[in-house]
Design a protein around this motif. Structure first.
Motif, short mmCIF file in Angstrom:
data_model
loop_
_atom_site.label_atom_id
_atom_site.label_comp_id
_atom_site.label_asym_id
_atom_site.label_seq_id
_atom_site.Cartn_x
_atom_site.Cartn_y
_atom_site.Cartn_z
N ASP A 147 52.66 43.92 21.12
CA ASP A 147 52.06 44.84 21.09
C ASP A 147 51.23 45.24 19.97
O ASP A 147 51.32 44.93 18.94
N LYS A 178 55.05 47.81 28.18
CA LYS A 178 54.44 46.63 27.40
C LYS A 178 52.88 46.38 27.89
O LYS A 178 52.63 45.46 27.97
N LYS A 222 48.91 42.72 28.44
CA LYS A 222 50.12 42.75 28.65
C LYS A 222 50.93 41.97 27.74
O LYS A 222 50.60 40.55 27.59
N THR A 223 51.82 42.63 27.05
CA THR A 223 52.66 41.83 25.96
C THR A 223 53.72 40.87 26.48
O THR A 223 54.59 41.49 27.26
N ILE A 224 53.54 39.71 26.22
CA ILE A 224 54.73 38.59 26.62
C ILE A 224 54.61 37.79 25.33
O ILE A 224 54.22 37.10 24.92
N SER A 225 55.88 38.21 24.42
CA SER A 225 55.83 37.56 23.16
C SER A 225 56.09 36.14 23.02
O SER A 225 55.70 35.27 22.39
N ASN A 256 55.88 30.33 26.02
CA ASN A 256 56.15 29.58 27.36
C ASN A 256 56.24 30.58 28.22
O ASN A 256 55.95 30.39 29.83
N ALA A 257 56.72 31.88 28.21
CA ALA A 257 56.60 33.06 29.29
C ALA A 257 55.24 33.39 29.63
O ALA A 257 55.12 33.66 30.76
N GLN A 281 54.08 30.70 31.94
CA GLN A 281 54.95 31.10 33.52
C GLN A 281 54.34 32.14 34.15
O GLN A 281 53.94 32.31 35.18
N ALA A 282 53.94 33.16 33.34
CA ALA A 282 53.42 34.46 34.04
C ALA A 282 51.75 33.94 34.28
O ALA A 282 51.48 34.69 35.66
#
Lengths: 334, 554
Positions: B47, B243, B266-269, B272-273, B276-277
Motif C-alpha cells: 500500500d 487494498k 491493487k496491493t498484492i504483497s 507469486n500471488a 497468479q492474479a
C-alpha cells in the motif's frame, strides 16, 4: 447470570495488563526497531537516532510502558509507525475482512462438519465413516497456507472460476458503509457487489475452514457415538419415537456440548490461520496486517491489535460458556 | 407441523437481509464500472504510505505520485537524462548557485488553480519553512536527503539548508537560489518528492500541519485524501479495506490526455500471488516481477518489459569489524576470490552484468578505466599469504525474507559468494538475519559485522546519488575514515560545470576501486509486466513509467 458476566469481564483487566507488559517488553527486545523499517537501506545512523528520539524509544522501557498504559486507559492506542494512521482506524478498516472470512469459514466448518460427523457415527465402520475420519486427518495435517496455495493454483489460476486475490473486484466501484463487503452490498442494494464479495470469500474460506472442519467432524463423531450408547437413547427408541425425533431431540442436542466448546476455541485458532490465508490471497484483514506489522516493527499496531484480539477472544469464549446453559439445562452458570 | 430449524434459520437470514437492504445510500457512479477496456488494474507490492509525495520515500507512494503530480524537470522517457517537465528551460547563473526556470503556460492543477511561478514558490517555501514534526527525518526524507535542513532548523542533527530562496520573476519565470553549488541540482528536482501541488488545495486541506506528537505523527487531510497536482491522472479514491487505490483520467490535462479512463492499483504483497492474479485475469499488469518468472511470462504471451539496470549489488567489508579487513591486500584477495560472472550467469535475471564501478554505466561519471579484479583464486591465496591472513575467519551476514531488484534471491547469492571465499581458505561464519529491520540494523550501524551484501537503486541520474551516498563520509557500514577521499567528494559535489564534474566522478570511481572498500558485484535489470493486450508503456530505469500512454489493443 449477570454477576457471572461481570466477574468474567473484570477478570479481563489484570489479564490485559499482564499480556500488554509481556508483549511490550518482548517487542522492544527484538533487534531493530521501526526506524530501520521506515528508512530501509537509505537510513543513516543519525536519521535513525532522530526518529528513535522522536518516538520516545530512547527512554527506559518502563517509562515507555507507563506512557502506553496512561493512553490505554483513555482508550487511545496510538498511531501506526508505518502508516501514520491511528491503530483504531487501521483496525476498524481491516477487522471486517477477517470477520467475514472467519465467519464464512466457521459456517462451512459447522455446516459441513456436524452433519458429516453425525453420519459417520451413525454409519460407524462403513465407507463414509472411513472417508470422514481419513479426510479429517488430512485436513488437520495439511498446512493451511499450502492448501490455500493449491486451491488458488487450481481454481483461480488454471480454471479461472474464482478470483485469485483481494476481497472484491475494484472495477465495480462499490460503496463502502461498514467495510463488511457482503453486508455493504446488501445495504446499498448493489447486489452484484455483494455477490462478488461472496465469490471472493469462497477459496480463502474453504482453505481456512480445513482445520476446524476436520476437528468438528472428529469431535461430533466421538460425541455422537458416546451419546448413542446412552440409556436414554435406547429408551427413546424403545418408546417408538421416530428416528428423526430421536436424532434431533436426544442425540444431537446431548452431543453438542463438546462441539460448541471446541467451536469457541477454534475461533481463536482461526486467527493464526487467517494470517497466512490472508497473505496468500492478498485479502485485506488483520491477519495480513499483523504479518506486515511484525516486519515493520510497528509496535503500536502490534500492541493494539493483539490486545483487541485478546478481548474479542475472551468475549467469544464467554458467549460459548453462556450458550452451554441453553444447550444443556444441567449446566448452570454462576 | 413445526418448521425445521434450518428453514427457520434461513428465513431469519432472509428477513435480516431484507431489513438492511437499502439502509445505506449507494454512491456508485455508473461511469466507473464502464468497459474493462479503459480500466487497468495494476498489481503492486505494498500500500502507499501517504499521498503527498513531500512526505514519502517508499516506492509505492512515489508510484502513485508520479501519475498524479508533475515536477519542474523530469527524466526522459525510458532514460535518466533531465528533460523538461513543468519547466521548459533551466539555466544556472555564472556562479552556478541560482537557477532560472522558464515555466510552461496554460497548465492547471486538478482543482482548476493556475500553475505559475507563484505556485512554484509556494511549494518550495512550504518545504523550506517546515516546522515541528515536518522536520522529522521520517516525514520529509527526500527534502533532507537533497537539501539537508530548513529555514529554521529545530534540531542540532540537521545540516544547513542547500535551498536558499525562490523568487517569482513573472508568471512563467522563477528563480531558485541555493547556498552553494551542488551536483544534485537540477537532477534531484526530478524526484516525485519535489512535485508541484496546488497552493489552493495545500491551504484548504492544511497540508503543512503535520500534527499529533512525535511518536504519534498524524498527517493532514491533504496527505491522506486530497492530493492535487497537474498530472495526467487525478486521485479518485483510496479503499484501504480492499487494498486498492483508484486514479482517473484528468480530462483537462494540458498535454496529451491519458488513454485509460481509470487506473487502479491493487496491493498484492506476495510476488507469486501477483503472478497468479495476472494469469487469472484479476489484474492486467504488475511490478517487481521475480527474475525466474520473466521468461515463462514472456512465453505465455504477456508483455514483459525489462528496465535498464539502475542499481548496484555490492559486497561490503567493514574495516572496523575485523582489523584484517583494514589491510587493502586482504580486500583485494577477497575481490579476486569472487567469481562474479558465474553469479551473474546462474542467479541473476537475463541482462544482468558484472559491475566494475559502484554505479551503473548509464550514469555520467562511470569509468571503464578503473582497476579491475578478475576471478583469480591463486592470486587471492597469494595476497592472503602476503598479508599474513591465511587463517581468516569472517562473519558474513546475509538477509532472509526479501527480494530486491538488485538481489532477487539473497540466499543463493550468499551460497555462491561464501563458496568462493572458502575455496581460497577463508572461514565463513554465516549469519542469516531477517531483512527488515534486523539485517539492515546489523549491517548499517554498530561494528559486529565483517562482510555483508547490500545494494542501492538510484533516485535520479547523478553519480553522487550512488557513490556519494556510500562513501562521502565515515559510515558504520564500511568502518573506514579516508579524509583524502572525503575531500575529493566535497570538491566534485561543488563543481558547477557538468563536464568538469563528470571527470571528477570518473577520478572518484578510480580512487574508490583502488581503495576497494567493498566489491561491486552486479547490476540487475528489474522487470515489469503487462497483460497480453496492454501496450504503450515504456520501461524506465528510474521506475518512472508513464501510464498515460498505456492502452488496451482492441
Amino acid at each position: 447470570m449477570f454477576r457471572f458476566i461481570v466477574r468474567r469481564l473484570l477478570q479481563l483487566i489484570p489479564t490485559l495488563f499482564g499480556l500488554s507488559l509481556l508483549l511490550f517488553i518482548w517487542l522492544r527486545r527484538l533487534p531493530g526497531g521501526p526506524e530501520t523499517a521506515i528508512l530501509g537501506e537509505r537510513g543513516t545512523p543519525e536519521m535513525r537516532a532522530a526518529i528513535r528520539r522522536n518516538m520516545g524509544l530512547d527512554e527506559p522501557i518502563l517509562v515507555q510502558y507507563g506512557r502506553f498504559v496512561r493512553r490505554l486507559i483513555r482508550l487511545d492506542l496510538g498511531t501506526s509507525t508505518s502508516t501514520k494512521r491511528t491503530v483504531v482506524t487501521e483496525f476498524v478498516e481491516r477487522f471486517p475482512g477477517t470477520v467475514e472470512l472467519s465467519v464464512t469459514a466457521m459456517l462451512i466448518a459447522v455446516g459441513v462438519g456436524i452433519p458429516l460427523g453425525y453420519l459417520a457415527a451413525r454409519r460407524r465402520g462403513r465407507m463414509l465413516d472411513h472417508l470422514s475420519v481419513g479426510g479429517s486427518l488430512i485436513g488437520i495435517c495439511i498446512p493451511v497456507f499450502f492448501l490455500a496455495y493449491v486451491l488458488k493454483a487450481i481454481f483461480a489460476e488454471n480454471l479461472g472460476w474464482f478470483p485469485a486475490s483481494g476481497r472484491q473486484d475494484p472495477t465495480l466501484g462499490a460503496t463502502r458503509v461498514t467495510n463488511f463487503f457482503v453486508l455493504d452490498g446488501i445495504m446499498t442494494r448493489e447486489w452484484d457487489a455483494a455477490a462478488d464479495a461472496l465469490w471472493h470469500l469462497v477459496l480463502p474460506a474453504v482453505a481456512l475452514a480445513s482445520i476446524p472442519l476436520a476437528i468438528i467432524v472428529r469431535i461430533t463423531r466421538a460425541s455422537v457415538l458416546e451419546v448413542l450408547n446412552e440409556d436414554f437413547v435406547r429408551t427413546a427408541e424403545a418408546k417408538g419415537l421416530t428416528e428423526s425425533t430421536v436424532r434431533r431431540r436426544h442425540v444431537l442436542r446431548n452431543s453438542m456440548l463438546p462441539v460448541v466448546t471446541s467451536i469457541g476455541l477454534l475461533t481463536g485458532g482461526l486467527l493464526s490461520g487467517a494470517v497466512l490465508t490472508e497473505t496468500v490471497f492478498a485479502f485485506s484483514g488483520i491477519g495480513a496486517f499483523i504479518y506486515e506489522a511484525i516486519s515493520q516493527r510497528d509496535y503500536p499496531v502490534l500492541m493494539g491489535f493483539i490486545l483487541i484480539i485478546a478481548v474479542v477472544y475472551v468475549l467469544v469464549n464467554l458467549l460459548v460458556d453462556l450458550s452451554y446453559s441453553l444447550i444443556d439445562p444441567r449446566v448452570r452458570v454462576r | 407441523m413445526r418448521a425445521s430449524r434450518p428453514k427457520v434459520a434461513l428465513a431469519a437470514v432472509a428477513v435480516a437481509a431484507l431489513a438492511v437492504a437499502g439502509c445505506a445510500e449507494s454512491n456508485r457512479d455508473d461511469s466507473s464500472g464502464g468497459s474493462k477496456k479503459d480500466t487497468l488494474v495494476f498489481g503492486v507490492a505494498g500500500d502507499p504510505k501517504v499521498l503527498d509525495p513531500s512526505f514519502a520515500s517508499d516506492g509505492e507512494s512515489l508510484r502513485v505520485a508520479r501519475q498524479v503530480f508533475e515536477t519542474l524537470v523530469r527524466p526522459e522517457e525510458g532514460g535518466t537524462k533531465v528533460t523538461p517537465g513543468l519547466a521548459e528551460t533551466w539555466t544556472p547563473d555564472a556562479a552556478g548557485t541560482t537557477w532560472t526556470f522558464k515555466l510552461r503556460s496554460g497548465v492547471k492543477f486538478h482543482d482548476g488553480t493556475e500553475f505559475n511561478a507563484e505556485a512554484v514558490c509556494k511549494n518550495f517555501d512550504r518545504w523550506y519553512n517546515a516546522k515541528g514534526l515536518m522536520q522529522s527525518p521520517d516525514v520529509t526524507p527526500y527534502w533532507q536527503d537533497v537539501m539537508g535542513g530548513f529555514a529554521k532548523n529545530e534540531s542540532a542533527d540537521l545540516p544547513p539548508s542547500l535551498f536558499k530562496s525562490c523568487t517569482a520573476k513573472d508568471a512563467t519565470t522563477v528563480d531558485l537560489a541555493f547556498t552553494r553549488v551542488s551536483s544534485k541540482i537540477p537532477a534531484a528536482l526530478m524526484l516525485p518528492s519535489f512535485s508541484m501541488h496546488s497552493p489552493t488545495a495545500l491551504e484548504k486541506y492544511d497540508a503543512s500541519n503535520v500534527g499529533g506528537t512525535a511518536e504519534d505523527i498524524k498527517y493532514p487531510a491533504y496527505a491522506t485524501a486530497h492530493p492535487t497536482g497537474t498530472g495526467p491522472f487525478k486521485f479518485k479514491s483510496w479503499d484501504v479495506a480492499n487494498k486498492t487505490l483508484t486514479i482517473e483520467r484528468n480530462e483537462d490535462y494540458a498535454g496529451t490526455k491519458a488513454k485509460l479512463k481509470t487506473l487502479i492499483y491493487k496491493t498484492i504483497s506476495d510476488e507469486n500471488a501477483r503472478k497468479q492474479a495476472l494469469r487469472s485475469g484479476d489484474i492486467q499488469g504488475y511490478d517487481l516481477v521475480g527474475p525466474a518468472d520473466v521468461e515463462p511470462l514472456k512465453g505465455e504471451g504477456f508483455n514483459v518489459l525489462t528496465r535498464p539496470a539502475f542499481n548496484i549489488l555490492y559486497l561490503a567489508m567493514n574495516q572496523k569489524g575485523n582489523p584484517k579487513l583494514a589491510d587493502v591486500k586482504v580486500r583485494q584477495a577477497i575481490a579476486h576470490a569472487l567469481n562474479r560472472q558465474a553469479l551473474v550467469d546462474s542467479k541473476l535475471p537475463p541482462g544482468a552484468k558484472v559491475a566494475d564501478n559502484f554505479m551503473p554505466d548509464t550514469v555520467e561519471g562511470w569509468n571503464g578505466d578503473v582497476t579491475k579484479y578478475n576471478y583469480d583464486p591463486a592470486k587471492a591465496k597469494a595476497l592472503l599469504a602476503e598479508a599474513g591472513a591465511t587463517n581468516l575467519t569472517l562473519r558474513f551476514h546475509y538477509p532472509t525474507e526479501v527480494t530486491r531488484p538488485y538481489m532477487p534471491n539473497p540466499k543463493d547469492i550468499f551460497e555462491l559468494l561464501s563458496a568462493d571465499l572458502k575455496a581460497v581458505g577463508i572461514n565463513v561464519q554465516a549469519i542469516p538475519l531477517k531483512w527488515s529491520p534486523d539485517y539492515l540494523n546489523a549491517t548499517t550501524s554498530g561494528n559486529k559485522h565483517d562482510l555483508h551484501f547490500l545494494g542501492w537503486t538510484g533516485d535520479y541520474g547523478d553519480g553522487y546519488n550512488f557513490i556519494g551516498t556510500m562513501f562521502d563520509r565515515t559510515k558504520a557500514e564500511w568502518g573506514f575514515t579516508n579524509k583524502a577521499l572525503f575531500d575529493q567528494f566535497k570538491d566534485a559535489d561543488s563543481t558547477a560545470d557538468v563536464a568538469a564534474r563528470t571527470e571528477k566522478y570518473k577520478a572518484l570511481n578510480k580512487a574508490i576501486m583502488d581503495f576497494l572498500p567493498g566489491v561491486p558485484v552486479s547490476h540487475s535489470p528489474p522487470a515489469i509486466v503487462f497483460g497480453k493486450d496492454v501496450t504503450g508503456v515504456k520501461a524506465s530505469p528510474l521506475t518512472d513509467e508513464r501510464f498515460s500512454t498505456a492502452e488496451f489493443k482492441s
